[in-house]
Design a protein around this motif. Structure first.
Motif, PDB file in Angstrom:
ATOM      1  N   HIS A  32      30.437  71.058  33.693  1.00 20.01           N
ATOM      2  CA  HIS A  32      30.536  69.855  32.872  1.00 20.01           C
ATOM      3  C   HIS A  32      29.574  68.832  33.469  1.00 20.01           C
ATOM      4  O   HIS A  32      29.691  68.470  34.637  1.00 20.01           O
ATOM      5  N   LEU A  33      28.593  68.376  32.680  1.00 19.60           N
ATOM      6  CA  LEU A  33      27.570  67.434  33.153  1.00 19.60           C
ATOM      7  C   LEU A  33      27.969  65.997  32.837  1.00 19.60           C
ATOM      8  O   LEU A  33      28.530  65.720  31.773  1.00 19.60           O
ATOM      9  N   THR A  34      27.654  65.086  33.752  1.00 17.94           N
ATOM     10  CA  THR A  34      27.914  63.661  33.558  1.00 17.94           C
ATOM     11  C   THR A  34      26.690  62.873  34.000  1.00 17.94           C
ATOM     12  O   THR A  34      26.227  63.034  35.135  1.00 17.94           O
ATOM     13  N   VAL A  35      26.167  62.017  33.120  1.00 13.47           N
ATOM     14  CA  VAL A  35      25.057  61.134  33.479  1.00 13.47           C
ATOM     15  C   VAL A  35      25.652  59.977  34.278  1.00 13.47           C
ATOM     16  O   VAL A  35      26.621  59.349  33.860  1.00 13.47           O
ATOM     17  N   ILE A  36      25.068  59.703  35.436  1.00 10.60           N
ATOM     18  CA  ILE A  36      25.612  58.708  36.368  1.00 10.60           C
ATOM     19  C   ILE A  36      24.986  57.334  36.110  1.00 10.60           C
ATOM     20  O   ILE A  36      23.786  57.225  35.849  1.00 10.60           O
ATOM     21  N   ASP A  37      25.803  56.294  36.218  1.00 12.81           N
ATOM     22  CA  ASP A  37      25.376  54.891  36.091  1.00 12.81           C
ATOM     23  C   ASP A  37      24.824  54.534  34.714  1.00 12.81           C
ATOM     24  O   ASP A  37      23.848  53.793  34.601  1.00 12.81           O
ATOM     25  N   PHE A  38      25.428  55.057  33.680  1.00 13.87           N
ATOM     26  CA  PHE A  38      25.077  54.677  32.318  1.00 13.87           C
ATOM     27  C   PHE A  38      26.352  54.242  31.615  1.00 13.87           C
ATOM     28  O   PHE A  38      26.920  54.982  30.815  1.00 13.87           O
ATOM     29  N   PRO A  39      26.821  53.001  31.916  1.00 13.73           N
ATOM     30  CA  PRO A  39      28.068  52.559  31.279  1.00 13.73           C
ATOM     31  C   PRO A  39      27.932  52.559  29.762  1.00 13.73           C
ATOM     32  O   PRO A  39      26.938  52.071  29.229  1.00 13.73           O
ATOM     33  N   GLU A  40      28.887  53.151  29.111  1.00 19.17           N
ATOM     34  CA  GLU A  40      28.914  53.238  27.648  1.00 19.17           C
ATOM     35  C   GLU A  40      27.659  53.925  27.091  1.00 19.17           C
ATOM     36  O   GLU A  40      27.222  53.632  25.975  1.00 19.17           O
ATOM     37  N   GLY A  41      27.015  54.793  27.899  1.00 19.60           N
ATOM     38  CA  GLY A  41      25.868  55.559  27.427  1.00 19.60           C
ATOM     39  C   GLY A  41      24.599  54.759  27.219  1.00 19.60           C
ATOM     40  O   GLY A  41      23.685  55.209  26.534  1.00 19.60           O
ATOM     41  N   ARG A  42      24.506  53.588  27.848  1.00 21.09           N
ATOM     42  CA  ARG A  42      23.354  52.711  27.604  1.00 21.09           C
ATOM     43  C   ARG A  42      22.971  51.999  28.898  1.00 21.09           C
ATOM     44  O   ARG A  42      23.820  51.679  29.709  1.00 21.09           O
ATOM     45  N   ARG A  43      21.674  51.753  29.035  1.00 20.12           N
ATOM     46  CA  ARG A  43      21.180  51.003  30.172  1.00 20.12           C
ATOM     47  C   ARG A  43      20.015  50.132  29.738  1.00 20.12           C
ATOM     48  O   ARG A  43      19.221  50.522  28.892  1.00 20.12           O
ATOM     49  N   VAL A  44      19.897  48.945  30.327  1.00 16.34           N
ATOM     50  CA  VAL A  44      18.777  48.049  30.055  1.00 16.34           C
ATOM     51  C   VAL A  44      17.923  48.045  31.313  1.00 16.34           C
ATOM     52  O   VAL A  44      18.438  47.867  32.424  1.00 16.34           O
ATOM     53  N   TRP A  45      16.599  48.218  31.129  1.00 15.05           N
ATOM     54  CA  TRP A  45      15.706  48.388  32.290  1.00 15.05           C
ATOM     55  C   TRP A  45      14.449  47.546  32.097  1.00 15.05           C
ATOM     56  O   TRP A  45      13.945  47.417  30.986  1.00 15.05           O
ATOM     57  N   PRO A  46      13.886  46.984  33.199  1.00 22.16           N
ATOM     58  CA  PRO A  46      12.676  46.165  33.058  1.00 22.16           C
ATOM     59  C   PRO A  46      11.423  46.988  32.769  1.00 22.16           C
ATOM     60  O   PRO A  46      11.218  48.049  33.351  1.00 22.16           O
ATOM     61  N   ARG A  47      10.606  46.467  31.870  1.00 27.08           N
ATOM     62  CA  ARG A  47       9.335  47.098  31.501  1.00 27.08           C
ATOM     63  C   ARG A  47       8.458  47.272  32.746  1.00 27.08           C
ATOM     64  O   ARG A  47       8.365  46.400  33.581  1.00 27.08           O
ATOM     65  N   GLY A  48       7.836  48.441  32.857  1.00 25.61           N
ATOM     66  CA  GLY A  48       6.907  48.706  33.959  1.00 25.61           C
ATOM     67  C   GLY A  48       7.549  49.237  35.226  1.00 25.61           C
ATOM     68  O   GLY A  48       6.852  49.632  36.151  1.00 25.61           O
ATOM     69  N   GLU A  49       8.872  49.278  35.289  1.00 23.32           N
ATOM     70  CA  GLU A  49       9.555  49.771  36.492  1.00 23.32           C
ATOM     71  C   GLU A  49       9.916  51.248  36.333  1.00 23.32           C
ATOM     72  O   GLU A  49      10.043  51.759  35.220  1.00 23.32           O
ATOM     73  N   ASP A  50      10.096  51.937  37.460  1.00 17.67           N
ATOM     74  CA  ASP A  50      10.531  53.333  37.455  1.00 17.67           C
ATOM     75  C   ASP A  50      12.043  53.393  37.263  1.00 17.67           C
ATOM     76  O   ASP A  50      12.766  52.539  37.776  1.00 17.67           O
ATOM     77  N   LEU A  51      12.515  54.406  36.558  1.00 17.70           N
ATOM     78  CA  LEU A  51      13.950  54.622  36.355  1.00 17.70           C
ATOM     79  C   LEU A  51      14.286  56.063  36.707  1.00 17.70           C
ATOM     80  O   LEU A  51      13.679  56.996  36.177  1.00 17.70           O
ATOM     81  N   THR A  52      15.250  56.238  37.614  1.00 21.30           N
ATOM     82  CA  THR A  52      15.716  57.567  37.972  1.00 21.30           C
ATOM     83  C   THR A  52      17.023  57.841  37.246  1.00 21.30           C
ATOM     84  O   THR A  52      17.967  57.069  37.358  1.00 21.30           O
ATOM     85  N   VAL A  53      17.051  58.927  36.492  1.00 20.29           N
ATOM     86  CA  VAL A  53      18.263  59.372  35.805  1.00 20.29           C
ATOM     87  C   VAL A  53      18.895  60.431  36.692  1.00 20.29           C
ATOM     88  O   VAL A  53      18.238  61.415  37.064  1.00 20.29           O
ATOM     89  N   ALA A  54      20.163  60.220  37.051  1.00 17.54           N
ATOM     90  CA  ALA A  54      20.889  61.178  37.882  1.00 17.54           C
ATOM     91  C   ALA A  54      22.026  61.785  37.078  1.00 17.54           C
ATOM     92  O   ALA A  54      22.671  61.103  36.284  1.00 17.54           O
ATOM     93  N   VAL A  55      22.251  63.074  37.294  1.00 11.75           N
ATOM     94  CA  VAL A  55      23.301  63.805  36.590  1.00 11.75           C
ATOM     95  C   VAL A  55      24.145  64.544  37.620  1.00 11.75           C
ATOM     96  O   VAL A  55      23.604  65.197  38.516  1.00 11.75           O
ATOM     97  N   GLY A  56      25.457  64.401  37.496  1.00  9.74           N
ATOM     98  CA  GLY A  56      26.369  65.147  38.344  1.00  9.74           C
ATOM     99  C   GLY A  56      27.041  66.238  37.525  1.00  9.74           C
ATOM    100  O   GLY A  56      26.985  66.215  36.295  1.00  9.74           O
ATOM    101  N   TYR A  57      27.652  67.192  38.218  1.00 11.44           N
ATOM    102  CA  TYR A  57      28.361  68.238  37.489  1.00 11.44           C
ATOM    103  C   TYR A  57      29.657  68.555  38.215  1.00 11.44           C
ATOM    104  O   TYR A  57      29.793  68.341  39.415  1.00 11.44           O
ATOM    105  N   THR A  58      30.614  69.042  37.432  1.00  7.11           N
ATOM    106  CA  THR A  58      31.846  69.581  37.991  1.00  7.11           C
ATOM    107  C   THR A  58      31.953  71.006  37.485  1.00  7.11           C
ATOM    108  O   THR A  58      31.385  71.369  36.453  1.00  7.11           O
ATOM    109  N   GLY A  59      32.682  71.813  38.226  1.00 10.45           N
ATOM    110  CA  GLY A  59      32.803  73.219  37.837  1.00 10.45           C
ATOM    111  C   GLY A  59      31.672  74.038  38.420  1.00 10.45           C
ATOM    112  O   GLY A  59      31.097  73.702  39.458  1.00 10.45           O
ATOM    113  N   LYS A  60      31.316  75.077  37.716  1.00 11.38           N
ATOM    114  CA  LYS A  60      30.288  76.002  38.177  1.00 11.38           C
ATOM    115  C   LYS A  60      28.909  75.359  38.130  1.00 11.38           C
ATOM    116  O   LYS A  60      28.550  74.703  37.157  1.00 11.38           O
ATOM    117  N   ARG A  61      28.120  75.541  39.191  1.00 12.78           N
ATOM    118  CA  ARG A  61      26.760  75.010  39.234  1.00 12.78           C
ATOM    119  C   ARG A  61      25.907  75.702  38.168  1.00 12.78           C
ATOM    120  O   ARG A  61      25.979  76.915  38.020  1.00 12.78           O
TER     121      ARG A  61
END
Length: 186
Positions: A32-61
């Motif tokens: 089961h995959l979960t996107v981390i630090d995306f409250p309510e499935g949305r994020r606001v980010w500044p133009r020109g900056e880098d954004l790292t999307v992290a995903v965690g999982y439970t269960g089988k890798r």
């Protein structure tokens, strides 16, 4: 034997029975995959900056690295394999973002819901005014309020008190002044 299996894995047993009698029920995903630090499935980010999307999982890798599929509002679409972040997490970094986009992550037999990244232009300072109060041993008057000092690289005597006034290009709730070389601010 079947009863022991149903007792050991009730989620699978329930799904099996529902599917057996004509239901269109999906099997529980592993992992089961979960996107981390995306409250309510949305994020606001500044133009020109880098954004790292992290995903965690439970269960089988997941057998393969999760696949991040994205679509910019401009119409550009692509997909990238995520890198191992460590433990039970994966990541992908978008560099110098310029526009809003949506994405999903697929891994194993799970697919996340769609997430959205909104891009905003960060506020900037339009006017910076500096005022100096020199130490007593200098016998020099402070900067007059009607004649602020120009900004730039400053060389000032030790113990000079510096007062900053600035105007931003939009209303701000708060601001923080960071001093030092980028990445080593105080």
């Amino acid at each position: 034997l079947i009863g022991a299996g149903a007792w050991s894995f009730p989620v699978y047993a329930t799904t099996y029975v529902k599917r057996l009698f004509g239901g269109a029920v999906k099997w529980p995903p592993r992992p089961h995959l979960t996107v981390i630090d995306f409250p309510e499935g949305r994020r606001v980010w500044p133009r020109g900056e880098d954004l790292t999307v992290a995903v965690g999982y439970t269960g089988k890798r997941p057998g393969r690295l999760p696949l991040l599929k994205y679509r910019f509002d401009s119409g550009e679409t692509s997909q990238e394999r995520m890198a191992v972040l460590g433990g039970d997490r994966f990541q992908f970094t978008f560099t110098r973002l310029t526009g809003p986009f949506t994405f999903i992550v697929e891994g194993g037999d799970d697919v996340t819901v769609e997430h959205r990244v909104e891009i905003v232009t960060p506020p900037s300072l339009e006017v910076v005014r500096l005022f100096f109060e020199y130490p007593a041993y200098m016998r020099k008057p402070p900067t007059p309020p009607e004649q602020p000092e120009p900004g730039g690289n400053l060389l000032l005597p030790l113990h000079t008190v510096v007062r900053f006034e600035s105007v931003a290009n939009e209303d701000l709730e708060a601001a923080t002044l960071a001093l030092g070389v980028r990445g080593k601010e105080r």
